[in-house]
Design a protein around this motif. Sequence first.
Motif, PDB file in Angstrom:
ATOM      1  N   ALA B 257      55.733 -86.682  78.801  1.00  0.00           N
ATOM      2  CA  ALA B 257      54.382 -86.726  78.241  1.00  0.00           C
ATOM      3  C   ALA B 257      53.416 -86.428  79.375  1.00  0.00           C
ATOM      4  O   ALA B 257      53.828 -86.344  80.531  1.00  0.00           O
ATOM      5  CB  ALA B 257      54.100 -88.095  77.639  1.00  0.00           C
ATOM      6  N   LYS B 258      52.152 -86.233  79.020  1.00  0.00           N
ATOM      7  CA  LYS B 258      51.122 -86.015  80.038  1.00  0.00           C
ATOM      8  C   LYS B 258      50.070 -87.106  79.896  1.00  0.00           C
ATOM      9  O   LYS B 258      49.857 -87.623  78.788  1.00  0.00           O
ATOM     10  CB  LYS B 258      50.461 -84.645  79.836  1.00  0.00           C
ATOM     11  CG  LYS B 258      51.385 -83.470  80.113  1.00  0.00           C
ATOM     12  CD  LYS B 258      50.579 -82.189  80.228  1.00  0.00           C
ATOM     13  CE  LYS B 258      51.444 -81.007  80.607  1.00  0.00           C
ATOM     14  NZ  LYS B 258      52.326 -80.573  79.521  1.00  0.00           N
ATOM     15  N   THR B 259      49.429 -87.428  81.011  1.00  0.00           N
ATOM     16  CA  THR B 259      48.362 -88.413  80.918  1.00  0.00           C
ATOM     17  C   THR B 259      47.272 -87.861  80.007  1.00  0.00           C
ATOM     18  O   THR B 259      47.048 -86.649  79.937  1.00  0.00           O
ATOM     19  CB  THR B 259      47.774 -88.741  82.302  1.00  0.00           C
ATOM     20  OG1 THR B 259      47.392 -87.516  82.921  1.00  0.00           O
ATOM     21  CG2 THR B 259      48.792 -89.442  83.177  1.00  0.00           C
ATOM     22  N   GLY B 260      46.647 -88.771  79.287  1.00  0.00           N
ATOM     23  CA  GLY B 260      45.619 -88.375  78.332  1.00  0.00           C
ATOM     24  C   GLY B 260      46.165 -88.094  76.943  1.00  0.00           C
ATOM     25  O   GLY B 260      45.402 -87.844  76.016  1.00  0.00           O
ATOM     26  N   GLU B 261      47.502 -88.130  76.806  1.00  0.00           N
ATOM     27  CA  GLU B 261      48.095 -87.839  75.496  1.00  0.00           C
ATOM     28  C   GLU B 261      48.374 -89.118  74.710  1.00  0.00           C
ATOM     29  O   GLU B 261      48.633 -90.171  75.282  1.00  0.00           O
ATOM     30  CB  GLU B 261      49.420 -87.076  75.676  1.00  0.00           C
ATOM     31  CG  GLU B 261      49.218 -85.642  76.116  1.00  0.00           C
ATOM     32  CD  GLU B 261      50.520 -84.866  76.176  1.00  0.00           C
ATOM     33  OE1 GLU B 261      50.475 -83.641  76.028  1.00  0.00           O
ATOM     34  OE2 GLU B 261      51.592 -85.488  76.375  1.00  0.00           O
TER      35      GLU B 261
END
Lengths: 254, 507
Positions: B257-261
């Motif tokens: 996953a990516k930060t902000g998701e």
Amino acid sequence: MRRLAALLLCALPLAGLAAGGYVRLPGGAFRSALKYEDQKTVRVAPFELMDAPVTNAQFLAFVQANPRWRRGNAPTVFAEARYLQHWAGPRTLGPDALPRQPVVNVSWFAADAYCKAQGARLPDWNEWEYAAAADELRKDARKDPVWRERILAWYSRPSTSALPRVGLQAANAYGVRDIHGLVWEWTEDYSALLVDADNRKQGDADKARFCGAGALSMDDRENYAVLMRVAMLSSLQGADVTPNMGFRCARDAR
Amino acid sequence: MKPAMRILAASLAIAAALSACGGDDRAPATDARPAASDDTGGSAKGDFGPPQGQPVEAVLTSPPNVPPPTGRTAPAKVIVSLNVVEKEMPISEGVTYTFWTFGGTVPGSFIRVRQGDTVEFHLRNMPDSKMPHNIDLHGVTGPGGGAASSFTAPGHVSRFRFKALNDGLYVYHCATAPVGMHVANGMYGLILVEPPEGMPKVDREYYVMQGDFYTTGKYREKGHQGFDMEKAIDEHPTYVLFNGMEGALTGDKALTAKTGEHVRLYVGNGGPNLVSSFHVIGEIFDKVWYEGGTRYQENVQTTLIPSGGAAMMEFHMEVPGSYVLVDHSIFRAFNKGALAILKADGPEDKTIYSGKEVDAVYLGDQAAGTNRAPVAVAAAAHKAGTLTREDQIAAGKVLFAGTCSTCHQPDGKGMAGVFPPLAGSDFIKANPKRVPEIILHGLVGPVKVNGKDYNSNMPPMSQLTDDEVANIATYVLNSWGNPGGQVSREDAAKARANKPANASEGH
């Protein structure tokens, strides 16, 4: 016990020689793993059972003598399209069906016809279960967890690899070989194993469907080997074949 | 009511009003659901009429993937074709097991339909299967959940139909005798029945399912392992796993996953026996649709997932790093395999999580309650000129417990990779004189001890007197297979004056 073992050791080579032969089982009162509503034990009359499953070679001899049971000749109501599909031809075994391997892809009707042609019959469920309760030394080894483990080991192998030939395993206390660990086996009354297709309902079976004594349920729920046999047999129709369903014949004791 | 109490009550009311206004993005209102006090009407309100349009072939996915949203606004006829495959697969490194599967994977293929859909189910049992199988879908309304209608011999296919009347996340599993064995061999999966308006949009969805496994061999015993019926009946699993294999979701196969998701997990528990205390280390679930049902709870640390049950959970990724999915019945995570990784990439946000800022030794209160008598005995003996090595060892042992054991451990074995061992130390053996020096001046920078590299900062223990240093050093030299010897007060004084190059400056 030791004497029994000694006797067995003497008997083993003989049993090995008499491949396709019958051994005599004394019968008597037998406690089935299945629960019958009307009785605690079942009565097994003395009978004789083939000491190994029927082989490709034996079945080939049968279809040579009985052309109407050849692949392609047998009506599909008695044997589905996959009947003997692993044979190279209707009268040729080929590389995927070695002579001493147990015959599989045979329908109940074909197995029944084979046995009748030998002047025999398929064993009924009680006879089969009675013969299968024995290990090499004991006539009833069913309570032994180690023995159960050995039986389950067969189920924990996928059936994608080639079947071993018959007679590789040591005979059980009755002189019967390969009753576990090789192939499923048809029984004469397989379709009377009235197990609900959803057998979790144990004891609360669909009475309308199974009139009379109602559906069978398990008396010995730890006997996974029997549970699985019953589940397998009850999933099939008489014309069905599978790549690991074979049979052996029985006859009344003479 | 006293005036002060009245003011408090009034401010609480204002706070409640504020949160009600400001919380639009979190309120259930966006889900187009009835207000919390109403119910959905359940199955009685779940029939939206006959299927419309052409039949649709369901998209099935292997774990950890989830099919895309159905995107439908009207009930459809959905065709699901699922293969039953018995196959040997790894259960751990160097360990294989014969799994019975729906779709060739454990857990089985993920099925996604919409409430009101009519599902035409085709269960196909591979011709080379050893066993007959069937399927009980918990999302089915009808006796057996489809089990009796789908009982299928090897080389056969069964078909049945059901209308998905209740929305939610449901487990499906095989129900052929012996049921427990079929489940223990991996025959389970999830079916999501979307609510009519669909699930709230997120950036990523993943499919994770826990199961317990019973093998004849011990945990990680190499080779092919069979099913152990006794262990299964006793409910003593050898493995507790996410997605059917130790390491199915770690290393290269970790979830990403990516930060902000916003991430949503669809988590099921196939059992056959254990209940899961599902937890993600380092995250708090913003929402948990507990038990896979209609409502969600917010701000949850650990959620219970029963055997034969499921839950959906959502969280927002703020901080990059590895998040560990575990069954917080924690021995299962670290000794039986119930562990997966979600790896989040993105820029650090030190305002939310700083990472480690200080690593200092904390000495406690010098082993409070320790019997310090040997120290006094040694001091007296020294004064009297009768001090023996044994006196020093006894005194050193007490002092060691108070000063050194926090890091080097009471048994002198240290902590692998962090605090070097003193027990059987080749580093000490090479130069026993180092011991008092290191005690007094500390040690900084890389050292190799018993073949392992260490790179830590041991602060100087200059608060110790020369007597104390001599006693500790003598105790260390005469313990745990070290070479022996004796360090005197004078040796210690010399060591104090002699500062080596790699001394620590302290903190």
